[in-house]
Design a protein around this motif. Sequence first.
Motif, PDB file in Angstrom:
ATOM      1  N   GLN A 367     -52.362 -27.662 -60.326  1.00 65.01           N
ATOM      2  CA  GLN A 367     -52.529 -28.478 -61.531  1.00 65.01           C
ATOM      3  C   GLN A 367     -52.910 -29.918 -61.207  1.00 65.01           C
ATOM      4  OE1 GLN A 367     -49.714 -27.449 -60.344  1.00 65.01           O
ATOM      5  NE2 GLN A 367     -48.174 -29.080 -60.415  1.00 65.01           N
ATOM      6  N   ARG A 368     -52.639 -30.380 -59.979  1.00 59.68           N
ATOM      7  CA  ARG A 368     -53.014 -31.742 -59.584  1.00 59.68           C
ATOM      8  C   ARG A 368     -54.200 -31.750 -58.622  1.00 59.68           C
ATOM      9  NH1 ARG A 368     -47.558 -34.608 -57.538  1.00 59.68           N
ATOM     10  NH2 ARG A 368     -48.670 -36.517 -58.074  1.00 59.68           N
ATOM     11  N   PHE A 369     -54.750 -30.581 -58.362  1.00 54.76           N
ATOM     12  CA  PHE A 369     -55.794 -30.467 -57.337  1.00 54.76           C
ATOM     13  C   PHE A 369     -57.061 -31.210 -57.718  1.00 54.76           C
ATOM     14  CE2 PHE A 369     -59.526 -28.208 -55.650  1.00 54.76           C
ATOM     15  CZ  PHE A 369     -59.302 -28.394 -54.290  1.00 54.76           C
ATOM     16  N   SER A 370     -57.460 -31.136 -58.986  1.00 54.25           N
ATOM     17  CA  SER A 370     -58.703 -31.785 -59.403  1.00 54.25           C
ATOM     18  C   SER A 370     -58.671 -33.281 -59.115  1.00 54.25           C
ATOM     19  CB  SER A 370     -58.953 -31.537 -60.895  1.00 54.25           C
ATOM     20  OG  SER A 370     -60.148 -32.152 -61.314  1.00 54.25           O
ATOM     21  N   SER A 371     -57.560 -33.928 -59.464  1.00 54.68           N
ATOM     22  CA  SER A 371     -57.424 -35.359 -59.173  1.00 54.68           C
ATOM     23  C   SER A 371     -57.344 -35.610 -57.674  1.00 54.68           C
ATOM     24  CB  SER A 371     -56.168 -35.915 -59.851  1.00 54.68           C
ATOM     25  OG  SER A 371     -56.315 -35.933 -61.255  1.00 54.68           O
ATOM     26  N   ALA A 372     -56.624 -34.743 -56.964  1.00 54.01           N
ATOM     27  CA  ALA A 372     -56.442 -34.925 -55.526  1.00 54.01           C
ATOM     28  C   ALA A 372     -57.766 -34.856 -54.782  1.00 54.01           C
ATOM     29  CB  ALA A 372     -55.470 -33.881 -54.979  1.00 54.01           C
ATOM     30  N   VAL A 373     -58.583 -33.860 -55.106  1.00 52.84           N
ATOM     31  CA  VAL A 373     -59.849 -33.706 -54.392  1.00 52.84           C
ATOM     32  C   VAL A 373     -60.800 -34.847 -54.739  1.00 52.84           C
ATOM     33  CG1 VAL A 373     -61.078 -32.239 -56.062  1.00 52.84           C
ATOM     34  CG2 VAL A 373     -61.536 -31.990 -53.627  1.00 52.84           C
ATOM     35  N   GLY A 374     -60.722 -35.350 -55.966  1.00 52.84           N
ATOM     36  CA  GLY A 374     -61.553 -36.498 -56.325  1.00 52.84           C
ATOM     37  C   GLY A 374     -61.188 -37.735 -55.538  1.00 52.84           C
ATOM     38  N   LEU A 375     -59.881 -37.984 -55.384  1.00 49.51           N
ATOM     39  CA  LEU A 375     -59.432 -39.145 -54.612  1.00 49.51           C
ATOM     40  C   LEU A 375     -59.756 -38.997 -53.130  1.00 49.51           C
ATOM     41  CD1 LEU A 375     -55.942 -39.698 -56.286  1.00 49.51           C
ATOM     42  CD2 LEU A 375     -57.972 -41.125 -56.549  1.00 49.51           C
ATOM     43  N   VAL A 376     -59.585 -37.786 -52.607  1.00 52.87           N
ATOM     44  CA  VAL A 376     -59.870 -37.539 -51.192  1.00 52.87           C
ATOM     45  C   VAL A 376     -61.344 -37.758 -50.882  1.00 52.87           C
ATOM     46  CG1 VAL A 376     -60.045 -35.712 -49.450  1.00 52.87           C
ATOM     47  CG2 VAL A 376     -57.934 -35.996 -50.740  1.00 52.87           C
ATOM     48  N   THR A 377     -62.216 -37.226 -51.724  1.00 52.84           N
ATOM     49  CA  THR A 377     -63.643 -37.306 -51.429  1.00 52.84           C
ATOM     50  C   THR A 377     -64.186 -38.733 -51.527  1.00 52.84           C
ATOM     51  OG1 THR A 377     -64.112 -36.664 -53.734  1.00 52.84           O
ATOM     52  CG2 THR A 377     -64.152 -34.922 -52.068  1.00 52.84           C
ATOM     53  N   ILE A 378     -63.677 -39.535 -52.464  1.00 53.24           N
ATOM     54  CA  ILE A 378     -64.179 -40.912 -52.572  1.00 53.24           C
ATOM     55  C   ILE A 378     -63.773 -41.724 -51.347  1.00 53.24           C
ATOM     56  CG2 ILE A 378     -62.174 -41.707 -53.884  1.00 53.24           C
ATOM     57  CD1 ILE A 378     -65.782 -42.988 -54.217  1.00 53.24           C
ATOM     58  N   ILE A 379     -62.589 -41.457 -50.794  1.00 50.29           N
ATOM     59  CA  ILE A 379     -62.140 -42.179 -49.598  1.00 50.29           C
ATOM     60  C   ILE A 379     -62.855 -41.656 -48.355  1.00 50.29           C
ATOM     61  CG2 ILE A 379     -60.137 -42.642 -48.137  1.00 50.29           C
ATOM     62  CD1 ILE A 379     -58.446 -42.551 -50.730  1.00 50.29           C
ATOM     63  N   GLU A 380     -63.106 -40.358 -48.310  1.00 50.20           N
ATOM     64  CA  GLU A 380     -63.762 -39.765 -47.145  1.00 50.20           C
ATOM     65  C   GLU A 380     -65.249 -40.076 -47.068  1.00 50.20           C
ATOM     66  OE1 GLU A 380     -60.952 -35.771 -46.576  1.00 50.20           O
ATOM     67  OE2 GLU A 380     -62.922 -35.646 -47.543  1.00 50.20           O
ATOM     68  N   CYS A 381     -65.818 -40.602 -48.143  1.00 48.37           N
ATOM     69  CA  CYS A 381     -67.263 -40.838 -48.122  1.00 48.37           C
ATOM     70  C   CYS A 381     -67.652 -41.863 -47.064  1.00 48.37           C
ATOM     71  CB  CYS A 381     -67.774 -41.260 -49.498  1.00 48.37           C
ATOM     72  SG  CYS A 381     -67.360 -42.939 -49.989  1.00 48.37           S
ATOM     73  N   ALA A 382     -66.754 -42.796 -46.731  1.00 47.89           N
ATOM     74  CA  ALA A 382     -67.068 -43.802 -45.703  1.00 47.89           C
ATOM     75  C   ALA A 382     -67.244 -43.167 -44.326  1.00 47.89           C
ATOM     76  CB  ALA A 382     -65.995 -44.879 -45.676  1.00 47.89           C
ATOM     77  N   PRO A 383     -66.275 -42.363 -43.838  1.00 45.73           N
ATOM     78  CA  PRO A 383     -66.513 -41.716 -42.543  1.00 45.73           C
ATOM     79  C   PRO A 383     -67.657 -40.713 -42.571  1.00 45.73           C
ATOM     80  CG  PRO A 383     -64.438 -40.964 -43.502  1.00 45.73           C
ATOM     81  CD  PRO A 383     -64.887 -42.133 -44.304  1.00 45.73           C
ATOM     82  N   VAL A 384     -67.847 -40.030 -43.691  1.00 44.47           N
ATOM     83  CA  VAL A 384     -68.966 -39.095 -43.798  1.00 44.47           C
ATOM     84  C   VAL A 384     -70.292 -39.839 -43.698  1.00 44.47           C
ATOM     85  CG1 VAL A 384     -70.187 -37.567 -45.400  1.00 44.47           C
ATOM     86  CG2 VAL A 384     -67.738 -37.316 -45.074  1.00 44.47           C
ATOM     87  N   LEU A 385     -70.353 -41.016 -44.335  1.00 43.71           N
ATOM     88  CA  LEU A 385     -71.573 -41.828 -44.314  1.00 43.71           C
ATOM     89  C   LEU A 385     -71.839 -42.399 -42.924  1.00 43.71           C
ATOM     90  CD1 LEU A 385     -73.870 -43.291 -45.898  1.00 43.71           C
ATOM     91  CD2 LEU A 385     -72.246 -45.145 -46.279  1.00 43.71           C
ATOM     92  N   LEU A 386     -70.801 -42.878 -42.254  1.00 35.31           N
ATOM     93  CA  LEU A 386     -70.981 -43.612 -41.010  1.00 35.31           C
ATOM     94  C   LEU A 386     -71.017 -42.734 -39.765  1.00 35.31           C
ATOM     95  CD1 LEU A 386     -68.582 -46.619 -41.727  1.00 35.31           C
ATOM     96  CD2 LEU A 386     -71.072 -46.583 -41.911  1.00 35.31           C
ATOM     97  N   GLY A 387     -70.390 -41.547 -39.830  1.00 31.92           N
ATOM     98  CA  GLY A 387     -70.279 -40.704 -38.646  1.00 31.92           C
ATOM     99  C   GLY A 387     -71.597 -40.375 -37.958  1.00 31.92           C
TER     100      GLY A 387
END
Length: 469
Positions: A367-387
Amino acid sequence: MPPPATSTLGYTPPDGGWGWVVVFAAFISIGFSYAFPKSLTVFFKEIQEYFDVSYSEIAWLSSVMLASMYAAGPISSILVNRYGSRPVVMVGGLLVGLGMVLASFGTSIIHLYLCVGVIGGFGLAFNLQPALTIIGTYFHAKRPLANGLAMTGSPVVLSTLAPLNQFLFDSFGWRGSFLILGGITLNCCVAGSLMRPVKKTVESKPKEDALELNGPEEAAPVVSTESQSCVERFIDLSLFKHRGFLIYLVGNIVMFFGIFAPIVFLAPYAKHQGIDEYSAALLLSIFALVDMFVRPATGFVGNTKRIRPRIQYFFAFAVSLNGVCHFLCPLLPGYAGLVGYAMIFGVAFGMVCALLFETLMDLVGAQRFSSAVGLVTIIECAPVLLGPPIAGAMLDAFGDYKYMYYTCGVLMLLPGIFFFIMNYYNYKKLDEEQRRKNTAVEMKTAEDSVPQNLSQNEDLTTETEKLKS
């Protein structure tokens, strides 16, 4: 961390039926989301020569696309919470197709960054997150297996697109290939049309319980009448106080610096060693073929009664295996060595991908997964972009791929060890909290029974006195 056998959705998920059609649709949607940026690496060498750019500059193409996909996670979460998965995925397919068509007319590398990277990346975000969310509404008991099957879409699509892209390039050039690929990605719209919302039968409850009862897809229409901000309504910021979520987030930030670069540079690495284009592209197909079988197998193993209660350890092992694999790559000689690396990498990467979102759902609940994955992906975009660009910069600086692979090995092995240690701590704390809860319940039960026993003793004393008199 909710117990795996207990559902907190407020209804009983069907765990089958139309849910398997939804898994097939998610298979297509997730497949394009993850495989598409990787498959475009087949065109990198030619685009690099066409625009006369460096390794680092060409690596930005996949990085911008992946980073846009992750950065758009919260937007995708809000749209899914408001409108459901079906329309969001269909819009995503249109965006990816539009981006590729516009890129076919590109006149500079910046043009490709905007069209393929930004527009296409946003389209992929609208394909990925809704597909992951809707599986959690259809499955609970069989959820690890369903997630594993859906995540298999990535290697299946990659094993098809890698040789297809090489064929398209030989026949039509990279511009013509991008135009055709724009049409192929419209299949995501078909996948979205199959994502019918789950039918839920629940008793009428107060509005404050509506979010838990209805789950992520129907929550927003219920709470939209409440006086709360848009962020509070659609994104659960209290997750930043969730111990398991924070462990997952910290480890993933480090891991994502090194997770994609080895794939992005696999075909260029082979070409650098003098291997022909088709054999280099075949490495991606071998990698994807192994990955294809590993993901559902991982989902099956993760669903067993021995593994699922401690599935976080299984994920930590998979992450660590990736690190060991990258350390071995420069030590394996010739094309045969690269084939061996591609196979081992396929096993390790497939395990991580099959467990990546299942472990997050295990930590925070469906029930909290949708919010969790949204928060995770926005934070992970920096390492994904820079790696990948950092890896490309290392290639420009040293002219040798081995330093890049060693670095990626470290960036995968460290979070794997971190997950082992911190999840041991988390499981220990959870067990302690559960014991305290059980003790409190037992004490309350004992206290509630005391007045009743006293009352019985008083009645017995009264009856005895009456008999004596």
